[in-house]
Motif scaffolding. Structure first.
Motif, short mmCIF file in Angstrom:
data_model
loop_
_atom_site.label_atom_id
_atom_site.label_comp_id
_atom_site.label_asym_id
_atom_site.label_seq_id
_atom_site.Cartn_x
_atom_site.Cartn_y
_atom_site.Cartn_z
N ASP A 180 5.68 18.01 62.31
CA ASP A 180 7.07 18.29 62.64
C ASP A 180 7.82 19.09 61.76
N LEU A 181 6.90 20.26 61.41
CA LEU A 181 7.55 21.31 60.55
C LEU A 181 8.30 22.44 61.50
N ASN A 182 9.18 22.87 60.86
CA ASN A 182 9.92 24.04 61.33
C ASN A 182 10.06 24.03 63.00
N SER A 187 14.65 27.64 61.60
CA SER A 187 13.38 27.63 60.89
C SER A 187 12.71 28.84 60.77
N PRO A 188 12.03 29.33 59.92
CA PRO A 188 11.17 30.32 59.54
C PRO A 188 9.93 30.43 60.68
N SER A 206 14.46 26.55 54.97
CA SER A 206 13.23 27.50 54.19
C SER A 206 12.17 26.82 53.53
N LEU A 207 12.47 25.41 53.37
CA LEU A 207 11.44 24.55 52.79
C LEU A 207 10.76 23.91 53.59
N GLN A 212 10.78 18.45 58.33
CA GLN A 212 10.23 17.17 58.95
C GLN A 212 11.18 16.01 58.94
N ALA A 213 12.10 16.00 58.13
CA ALA A 213 12.91 14.85 57.72
C ALA A 213 13.88 14.30 58.74
N PRO A 214 14.49 15.15 59.64
CA PRO A 214 14.99 14.46 60.76
C PRO A 214 14.04 13.82 61.66
N PHE A 215 12.89 14.05 61.78
CA PHE A 215 11.92 13.33 62.94
C PHE A 215 11.47 12.15 61.98
N HIS A 216 11.51 11.92 60.64
CA HIS A 216 10.96 10.67 60.17
C HIS A 216 11.97 9.72 59.44
#
Length: 450
Positions: A180-182, A187-188, A206-207, A212-216
């Motif tokens: 679930d990244l970027n 997102s880059p 940028s981190l 992924q936080a909004p999916f978890h």
């Protein structure tokens, strides 16, 4: 009021770890080793993702279209899947890599998701005589130097017989490996702008790990005042992921691809377990809306100290809860002893007391329960854990966590406080085990009825 609260709430969501329980697989092994439908299920042949996709391309295309329609009707602020991202079964003719990329794109997960053939061995079992896998073969994220968290992976070969328990438990940790990244417009990544989720609602784009936080996380039970001030809190998508993977699990089981039936069930289970963590289901446990407003008013008047202190405190408490649970599990595994966490994960007495599984179960039962426990869990930590770790904003626990033996520190507070904290954590683990098993029961029931 909206302007007063917005900045504070946005900042709160960017703090703390984006994972819930440190290593989901370790808890999942214990939660299911006494459930006959899983523990006694016949071994299944490991199957590459591309083989499943090629065999079921048309049913998968139909399922993903149905899931998009469901999400439009049931998930607030859901951005519909664009025509360009829809899964076309004909892509199977272009070869396995094109098929894999099309599937991941239609799910709107990271195209770099590994989904390798592997298991994370149960530390309570005899070490398997199998080839170890490098971390980056399984995860798109760098190895985590956190909480003494110890991940070991071993390779599975196509067709190799593997226990469903191992498949299910291993997959339950996998969404923390970069899937679930970027995924956001800011997102880059070359895919974030295409996915249509818009700019990240909270977290630092940028981190990578924080994206992924909004999916978890799912803040479904906050005060109406909070939602008035911060509508972005509704832009969270764990319910989407659970629905997607649950449906894929059922399709895989019905079509005879039992390995992927268990694997997708484990992926869905990850998000259910995340929402059993109070700090993933509650924005700021033990901070009322009125208190948040007051803290932010001071910041707007040029006195940000209270706001900065609150952010550190919430982050520290989040870290402490996860670290203590992780250390309990690891200590019991190393000593081959069944402690309170294992007993709680084994405990099935509360399973039947929850409603039957439905689309509303996670929001109305799992997240609601965790949200309601937020104040109790926080109060217990404040009463038990050394004050410097949970109630001193001058100390950043996350920066020092790997050097702290939290179990030893808590033991110094006395046997009674230690037992009380561990009882509170056991309650959370009992809930996690019950909801995980109920998810799997729901999947198996639906498969048997269709």
């Amino acid at each position: 009021m909206k302007r007063i609260l917005f900045a504070t709430l946005l900042t709160l969501c960017t703090t703390g770890p984006a994972m819930a329980w440190s290593n989901h697989a370790m808890a999942s092994y214990r939660a299911f080793e006494g459930m006959p439908e899983v523990a006694r299920a016949a071994t299944v042949p490991a199957e590459p993702l591309e083989s499943f996709l090629a065999a079921q391309a048309q049913p998968i295309a139909q399922l993903l279209a149905q899931q998009d329609a469901w999400a439009k009707a049931h998930i607030a602020h859901y951005p519909p899947l664009s025509a360009a991202l829809r899964f076309d079964a004909q892509v199977a003719q272009q070869g396995p890599q094109a098929l894999r990329k099309a599937f991941l794109t239609a799910l709107r997960v990271s195209p770099e998701s590994r989904l390798a053939l592997y298991i994370q061995p149960d530390p309570w079992s005899t070490a398997p005589q199998a080839e170890p896998l490098a971390h980056d073969t399984v995860s798109a994220l760098p190895a985590r130097d956190k909480d003494d968290d110890d991940h070991h992976f071993v390779r599975l070969s196509p067709g190799e017989a593997v226990a469903p328990l191992a498949v299910l438990a291993s997959a339950s940790d996998e969404p923390d490996y970069g899937m679930d990244l970027n995924l956001w417009e800011d997102s880059p990544s070359p895919w974030g702008a295409r996915y249509g989720f818009g700019k990240i609602p909270f977290g630092n784009p940028s981190l990578a790990f924080s994206t992924q936080a909004p999916f978890h996380m799912g803040f479904y039970h906050e005060s109406p005042v909070i939602y008035m001030a911060a509508g972005f809190l509704k832009r969270t998508y764990p319910l989407l992921r659970i629905h997607q993977y649950r449906g894929l699990s059922e399709l895989a089981f019905r079509s005879g691809h039992t390995y992927w039936g268990w694997r997708f069930a484990g992926l869905a289970m990850h998000y259910v377990q995340d929402l059993t963590q109070p700090y993933h289901a509650s924005l700021a446990p033990d901070f009322s809306a009125t208190r948040l407003i007051g803290i932010n008013l001071l910041a707007m008047l040029g006195m940000p100290g209270a706001k900065n202190n609150m952010i550190i405190l919430l982050s520290n408490r989040h870290f402490v809860l996860e670290r203590y649970e992780s250390q309990m599990v690891q200590a019991d595994a190393q000593g081959r002893q069944t402690g309170s966490v294992e007993q709680a994960l084994h405990d099935t007495r509360t399973d039947a007391g929850y409603p039957a599984w439905s689309d509303q179960y996670v929001r109305d039962t799992v997240a609601n329960q965790a949200h309601d426990l937020g104040v109790t869990v926080t109060s217990q930590m404040l009463a038990t854990v050394p004050t410097g770790y949970v109630n001193d904003p001058s100390f950043d626990f996350g920066l020092h966590a790997k050097d702290i033996d939290l179990m030893t520190e808590v033991a110094r507070q006395g046997a009674a406080p230690k037992a009380a904290l561990e009882s509170t954590i056991a309650t959370l683990m009992r809930n996690a085990g019950a909801h995980s098993r109920n998810l799997v029961r729901g999947i198996l029931l639906d498969v048997s009825q269709h």
